[in-house]
Motif scaffolding. Structure first.
Motif, short mmCIF file in Angstrom:
data_model
loop_
_atom_site.label_atom_id
_atom_site.label_comp_id
_atom_site.label_asym_id
_atom_site.label_seq_id
_atom_site.Cartn_x
_atom_site.Cartn_y
_atom_site.Cartn_z
N GLU A 216 0.82 -1.21 0.00
CA GLU A 216 0.00 0.00 0.00
C GLU A 216 0.86 1.26 0.00
N GLU A 217 1.92 1.26 0.79
CA GLU A 217 2.79 2.44 0.83
C GLU A 217 3.47 2.67 -0.53
N LEU A 218 3.87 1.61 -1.19
CA LEU A 218 4.51 1.76 -2.50
C LEU A 218 3.50 2.20 -3.56
N TYR A 219 2.26 1.70 -3.48
CA TYR A 219 1.21 2.19 -4.37
C TYR A 219 0.98 3.69 -4.17
N LYS A 220 0.93 4.11 -2.92
CA LYS A 220 0.73 5.53 -2.63
C LYS A 220 1.88 6.37 -3.17
N LEU A 221 3.11 5.87 -2.99
CA LEU A 221 4.26 6.64 -3.45
C LEU A 221 4.25 6.80 -4.96
N SER A 222 3.98 5.72 -5.70
CA SER A 222 3.96 5.80 -7.16
C SER A 222 2.82 6.69 -7.65
N THR A 223 1.64 6.55 -7.04
CA THR A 223 0.49 7.36 -7.46
C THR A 223 0.70 8.83 -7.13
N PHE A 224 1.27 9.11 -5.96
CA PHE A 224 1.48 10.50 -5.58
C PHE A 224 2.53 11.17 -6.48
N ASN A 225 3.53 10.45 -6.90
CA ASN A 225 4.52 11.02 -7.82
C ASN A 225 3.88 11.40 -9.15
N PHE A 226 3.00 10.54 -9.66
CA PHE A 226 2.32 10.85 -10.91
C PHE A 226 1.40 12.05 -10.76
N LEU A 227 0.64 12.10 -9.66
CA LEU A 227 -0.25 13.24 -9.44
C LEU A 227 0.53 14.53 -9.28
N LEU A 228 1.69 14.46 -8.66
CA LEU A 228 2.52 15.66 -8.53
C LEU A 228 3.04 16.12 -9.89
N THR A 229 3.39 15.18 -10.78
CA THR A 229 3.81 15.54 -12.13
C THR A 229 2.71 16.27 -12.89
N VAL A 230 1.47 15.75 -12.80
CA VAL A 230 0.34 16.39 -13.46
C VAL A 230 0.08 17.77 -12.87
N ALA A 231 0.10 17.87 -11.55
CA ALA A 231 -0.17 19.15 -10.90
C ALA A 231 0.90 20.18 -11.24
N PHE A 232 2.15 19.77 -11.28
CA PHE A 232 3.22 20.72 -11.58
C PHE A 232 3.13 21.20 -13.03
N ALA A 233 2.70 20.32 -13.94
CA ALA A 233 2.63 20.69 -15.35
C ALA A 233 1.50 21.69 -15.61
N PHE A 234 0.35 21.49 -14.97
CA PHE A 234 -0.83 22.30 -15.29
C PHE A 234 -1.13 23.38 -14.25
N LEU A 235 -0.52 23.31 -13.09
CA LEU A 235 -0.77 24.31 -12.06
C LEU A 235 0.43 25.20 -11.78
N VAL A 236 1.59 24.86 -12.32
CA VAL A 236 2.78 25.68 -12.11
C VAL A 236 3.36 26.14 -13.44
N SER A 237 3.72 25.19 -14.31
CA SER A 237 4.37 25.54 -15.57
C SER A 237 3.44 26.32 -16.50
N LEU A 238 2.19 25.84 -16.64
CA LEU A 238 1.25 26.53 -17.54
C LEU A 238 0.90 27.93 -17.07
N PRO A 239 0.52 28.17 -15.80
CA PRO A 239 0.28 29.56 -15.36
C PRO A 239 1.52 30.44 -15.45
N ARG A 240 2.69 29.88 -15.22
CA ARG A 240 3.92 30.67 -15.32
C ARG A 240 4.14 31.14 -16.74
N ARG A 241 3.92 30.26 -17.71
CA ARG A 241 4.08 30.65 -19.11
C ARG A 241 3.05 31.69 -19.52
N MET A 242 1.82 31.55 -19.07
CA MET A 242 0.77 32.51 -19.42
C MET A 242 1.05 33.88 -18.79
N LEU A 243 1.54 33.91 -17.55
CA LEU A 243 1.86 35.19 -16.92
C LEU A 243 3.04 35.87 -17.59
N VAL A 244 4.05 35.09 -17.99
CA VAL A 244 5.21 35.68 -18.65
C VAL A 244 4.83 36.26 -20.01
N GLU A 245 3.95 35.56 -20.73
CA GLU A 245 3.51 36.08 -22.03
C GLU A 245 2.54 37.24 -21.89
#
Length: 493
Positions: A202-231
């Protein structure tokens, strides 16, 4: 562009092929498409930039005094000491987060606390490289040293975080280093974990799932707004902020860390590789979108060949990190008594000898027992030692052969220059400079050309001095009869 590079000694340990060789031999003439040609041009340009930067840094390093070198060494130690303290703090945070999450399972907020260890690990792996880049860029390191230093500490952070996570789980569930009454009779914490294999899975499932969710969140909640604000906005702050810098090595290290988690969970959760395959498929397109739309190219260049070897080494280290704890668990830790396939065995490995004794014929059993005995292991160890000795001797012989070939190359260049000098000395003795034919060898048009056009060859005696060029010509009667060159006269022709 290539001035001064061929003057490097061939016999040095850091010898590389001249830049001129890369200029004339780097292009792939099998390329037909325009897009492939553009990619190849950028690759060759990047290789030239890295080579020139390294040459410039090497010249500056050679001009440093002892005091400057000592200051450079102290700054190098200071940066590594600070990064080491950050790594130790990150590992301690992972340990205490895992321990707190497992010790407070009966709390009302356990639904949130159970994601505390993977959340801390993901946060450490996200903030750690950013701090490493900030600290390393404070010093004026060479580009390759900067990239390699950041990569090494990122590898240490990721592997150490996974190692500490495994150790903290083992200390909590298997009572490693702890004295509990429930561990004395069962070999694990039977009171809190009736099926400890499921808890680890269960702990390893949580770790793998949380890493993927963090990748999605960083792509669409950090990188995308940063690019839009800079432009959207213009100003000094937004120009300094810019788009996110896409670092290929760190993204590859994230994939290597995910693969290490998969290796750790093969025994506890067999469906984890299938789930991770889906995550990898989606992560590829998310990273592609981030690279093409939200990111800018990295300013730090790295060599693809050395980086490939580095990532393969990191994979081997991750495999060792996963197999060592798993081997210890399979061979020494008691299985769960309430569930699992190995409830009736003291250790999962005991199934193997029992199945060998029940299912295999006696000749095969004898062969397996011989392969596991000392009568086979000692001769195998001696054979491997002999093979290793032969490989080391062959490698040393090849190194000596390469050294000899470099010396031979230097001698050949020197011999050619001696021939050129003799030719330059003998041509004026024939008086060809007064004839309407070829010009004097001292004139710029008829001077013997160098075997390395545009610069003196390595090991050459260098250009002739003006004093030697203005010396009086010796008469033909004073020509040494033992000279190695003899040119026919006009009457003989």
């Amino acid at each position: 562009m290539v001035k001064g590079l061929p003057q490097k000694l061939f016999l040095g340990q850091d010898y590389r092929s001249p830049l001129s060789a890369k200029v004339f031999s780097s292009w792939d003439f099998c390329i037909r498409g325009r897009e492939a040609a553009t990619i190849k041009q950028h690759e060759i340009s990047n290789e030239f930039k890295v080579e020139l930067e390294e040459g410039h840094r090497f010249q500056l390093a050679q001009q440093q005094t002892r005091a400057q070198r000592a200051c450079h060494l102290l700054s190098y130690l200071r940066v590594n000491f600070l990064i080491g303290l950050l790594v130790v703090g990150a590992i301690s945070a992972i340990f205490w987060a895992t321990k707190y999450s497992q010790d407070n399972k009966e709390e009302t907020l356990f639904v949130l606390l159970q994601y505390l260890p993977p959340g801390v690990i993901a946060l450490v792996n996200f903030l750690g490289p950013l701090l490493f880049v900030f600290l390393v860029q404070l010093e004026s390191y060479p580009p390759n040293t900067e990239v390699n230093l950041i990569l090494v500490w990122c590898v240490v952070l990721k592997l150490a975080s996974l190692g500490m996570f495994s150790f903290s789980l083992g200390q909590t569930m298997l009572c490693l280093g702890r004295n509990k009454t429930s561990c004395e009779s069962h070999g694990y914490n039977a009171c809190d974990y009736q099926c400890w294999e499921n808890s680890v899975g269960e702990e390893l499932y949580k770790l793998s799932t949380f890493n993927f969710l963090l990748t999605v969140a960083f792509a669409f909640l950090v990188s995308l707004p940063r690019r839009m604000l800079v432009e959207r906005f213009s100003g000094r702050f937004w120009t300094w902020l810019g788009r996110e810098e896409f670092l290929v090595p760190t993204n590859v290290l994230d994939i290597v860390a995910g693969q290490t988690v998969i290796w750790m969970g093969l025994f506890y959760c067999p469906l984890l590789p299938l789930l991770h395959s889906v995550f990898i498929f989606l992560t590829f397109y998310i990273k592609k979108y981030t690279l093409l739309r939200n990111s800018r190219a990295s300013l730090r260049r790295f060599r693809a060949s050395s980086s490939t070897f580095f990532f393969q080494l990191v994979l081997i280290l991750g495999l060792l990190l996963a197999t060592v704890p798993l081997g210890y668990v399979v061979s020494s830790i008691h299985s769960s008594r309430g569930c699992g396939l190995f409830a009736n065995y003291s250790a999962p490995w005991q199934v193997v000898p029992e199945l060998v004794a029940l299912r295999l014929p006696p000749p095969v059993q004898q062969a397996l027992h011989y392969l596991g005995s000392q009568a086979f292991s000692f001769p195998l160890l001696i054979l491997l030692s002999l093979v290793l000795t032969v490989c080391v001797s062959q490698s040393q012989a090849n190194a000596r052969a390469i050294q000899g070939l470099r010396k031979q190359l230097v001698w050949q260049v020197q011999e050619k220059w001696h021939l050129v000098e003799d030719l330059s000395r003998l041509l004026p003795e024939l008086g060809l400079g007064d004839s309407p034919g070829p010009q004097s060898p001292h004139s710029p048009s008829s001077r013997p050309r160098s075997f390395c056009p545009g610069f003196p060859c390595p090991g050459s005696p260098g250009p002739r001095s003006p004093k030697a060029l203005r010396s009086p010509r010796p008469s033909p009667s004073h020509v040494d009869p033992t000279c190695r060159f003899r040119f026919p006269s006009g009457a003989e022709l």
